[in-house]
Scaffold this motif. Sequence first.
Motif: not given
Length: 350
Positions: A193, A217, A251, A196, A3
């Motif tokens: 981010l 994502p 986000h 995600d 990640h």
Amino acid sequence: MSHHELPPEQQTSAAWYGPRIAAREDWLVRLDPTDLAEIASALQWWARHETGPAPLRAEDFPLPGLSAKLLALRSELLDGRGFAVLRGLPVDRWPQRDAALAFIGIGAHLGNARSQNAAGHLLGHVRDLGLSSKDPSVRIYQTSERQTFHTDSCDVVGLLCLRSARHGGDSLLVSSVTIYNEMRRRRPDLARLLFDPIATDRRGEVPEGMKPFFEVPVFNWYAGRLTTIYHRAYIDSAQRFEDAPRLTPAHVEALDLFDALAEDPTLHMKIAFQPGDMQFVHNHTLLHDRTAFENWPEPGRDRHLLRLWLACHGARPLPPVFAQRYGSVQIGDRGGIVLRDTAFRVPIDA
């Protein structure tokens, strides 16, 4: 990929900047008289053999010379800059039915047509129905509003301009690969981010056994390629569902930066549609948009585009998570919107 580790900056021909590529015009392919004669004879061939409601397979629409150009165009879409415009279909001289069938037949050389809505339409009509996008069951293409930069749920989207608007309705294109590179350079924390899972509203078109939103994502790194899926308005409206994962303030900041980059005129480009233009766009590396428009006052002159969603042979592998939206990730047989009782139709004259 852990990640914390971002994919490298993408040095591919899909990572372009609008002003530079707009000036080149090598994406503009003009149909010459030989091409048009070939399309006309393919229409006659199809009418004689009448293989179904429309020439949905390449063999239903023989284009012995033009098919080589279309093959080169497909590889430019899938592995090159990601878009092309075929100019010069004589929509002013041909009946709408012939123009529509020619568009479907040309599309069949690029990929398999996919359903664009719950009604199973393999051919879409893009025009202002006087609706408002504030209604969660309305899709923005049914209005005259400015769209926002987004992807469609298929490998390639094709548009044929039958009639242009009095003002506006220009096509806007931006490279999602360039947006990633810029985010990676400026704010790698925010770029991270967007790998995600993020909820996107299905706007009421929910396949059996699925949630009313999908969780894919925005940025996906898979099989050595960066693939983007994005529709900000539907990401925002998915927050109406209690079980949708919440967007954190970080986000939202990442999505806002993504939008700001897409809106940046040093990144995107504009194409004014002429009647007879066919624009093809690779959704995995580009986002498309259109400016707001105002129609002509006379009836029957309103802006009218036809649309195809195509699943292409030779397309890239997609990550398994895309099956939530695409139904399957099988190359050549994925994408579109299919519900339990969807029956496929080709509304030529809608």
